[in-house]
Design an enzyme around this catalytic site. Structure first.
Site, PDB file in Angstrom:
ATOM      1  N   HIS A  58      11.235  60.986  65.263  1.00 53.51           N
ATOM      2  CA  HIS A  58      11.469  62.433  65.337  1.00 53.51           C
ATOM      3  C   HIS A  58      10.851  63.129  64.120  1.00 53.51           C
ATOM      4  O   HIS A  58      10.179  64.156  64.247  1.00 53.51           O
ATOM      5  CB  HIS A  58      12.966  62.740  65.372  1.00 53.51           C
ATOM      6  CG  HIS A  58      13.668  62.364  66.622  1.00 53.51           C
ATOM      7  ND1 HIS A  58      13.403  62.931  67.843  1.00 53.51           N
ATOM      8  CD2 HIS A  58      14.671  61.474  66.847  1.00 53.51           C
ATOM      9  CE1 HIS A  58      14.193  62.412  68.756  1.00 53.51           C
ATOM     10  NE2 HIS A  58      14.967  61.518  68.183  1.00 53.51           N
TER      11      HIS A  58
ATOM     12  N   HIS B  92      13.990  55.117  64.877  1.00 55.41           N
ATOM     13  CA  HIS B  92      14.113  56.147  65.912  1.00 55.41           C
ATOM     14  C   HIS B  92      14.090  57.537  65.282  1.00 55.41           C
ATOM     15  O   HIS B  92      13.370  58.431  65.739  1.00 55.41           O
ATOM     16  CB  HIS B  92      15.406  55.923  66.701  1.00 55.41           C
ATOM     17  CG  HIS B  92      15.632  56.927  67.770  1.00 55.41           C
ATOM     18  ND1 HIS B  92      15.305  56.701  69.082  1.00 55.41           N
ATOM     19  CD2 HIS B  92      16.172  58.175  67.738  1.00 55.41           C
ATOM     20  CE1 HIS B  92      15.614  57.762  69.801  1.00 55.41           C
ATOM     21  NE2 HIS B  92      16.145  58.671  69.003  1.00 55.41           N
ATOM     22  N   GLU B  93      14.877  57.711  64.236  1.00 55.82           N
ATOM     23  CA  GLU B  93      14.938  59.026  63.580  1.00 55.82           C
ATOM     24  C   GLU B  93      13.634  59.360  62.872  1.00 55.82           C
ATOM     25  O   GLU B  93      13.225  60.515  62.822  1.00 55.82           O
ATOM     26  CB  GLU B  93      16.122  59.088  62.614  1.00 55.82           C
ATOM     27  CG  GLU B  93      17.472  58.881  63.261  1.00 55.82           C
ATOM     28  CD  GLU B  93      17.727  59.760  64.466  1.00 55.82           C
ATOM     29  OE1 GLU B  93      17.304  60.936  64.465  1.00 55.82           O
ATOM     30  OE2 GLU B  93      18.354  59.275  65.422  1.00 55.82           O
TER      31      GLU B  93
END
Length: 153
Positions: free
Chosen positions: A71, A67-68
């Site tokens: 980003h 998920h990170e």
């Protein structure tokens, strides 16, 4: 798991899932309370909550890392890196990354006491969350005296 092992894990997940390398700082941050991790825009670093590993294991940790990294890679490419952006949502689906982290704390339920008061004349019950000075108040129906029946904490 040490910070070096975390960085190695993030680098390997980045190469496997995204086909791109992770070149910045990765570290654990135990001050994170409700989130599994965060990507810091100013220095492109990723911080991971160590509770994710303790509570749920490496599988959930890899999900948070993916998920990170979504980003991270989108921000570096100059595309939409925010949760609401279509580029971000599409990359989450493509890499099978979770949109949310599993809860790290119990629900933020407020615990409160329940006080039950009763009028001595008409037997009307009053349920309150806050304690009340029964010497100051009277029953609203018959003006009778009020007494404490039950105080559950």
């Amino acid at each position: 798991m040490t910070a070096e092992e975390l960085k190695e894990l993030i680098e390997s997940v980045s190469l496997e899932a995204f086909g791109k390398s992770f070149l910045h700082i990765a570290r654990f941050n135990s001050r994170l309370r409700t989130t599994g991790g965060r990507y810091i825009l100013s220095n492109h670093s990723i911080e991971i909550n160590p509770l994710v590993l303790e509570l749920y294991g490496t599988e959930e940790l890899v999900g948070v890392i993916k998920h990170e990294l979504c980003h991270y890679h989108l921000h570096i490419e100059g595309r939409g890196y925010r949760h609401r952006d279509a580029d971000f949502r599409e990359l989450l689906k493509r890499t099978s990354s979770p949109r949310f982290c599993r809860p790290l704390t119990e629900k933020n339920k407020k615990t409160y006491s329940i006080y039950v008061y009763e009028c001595t004349s008409c037997k009307l019950l009053y349920n309150r969350r806050r304690r009340m000075d029964v010497r100051k108040y009277r029953c609203g129906k018959c003006a009778g005296q009020i007494v404490v029946v039950q105080a559950v904490k």
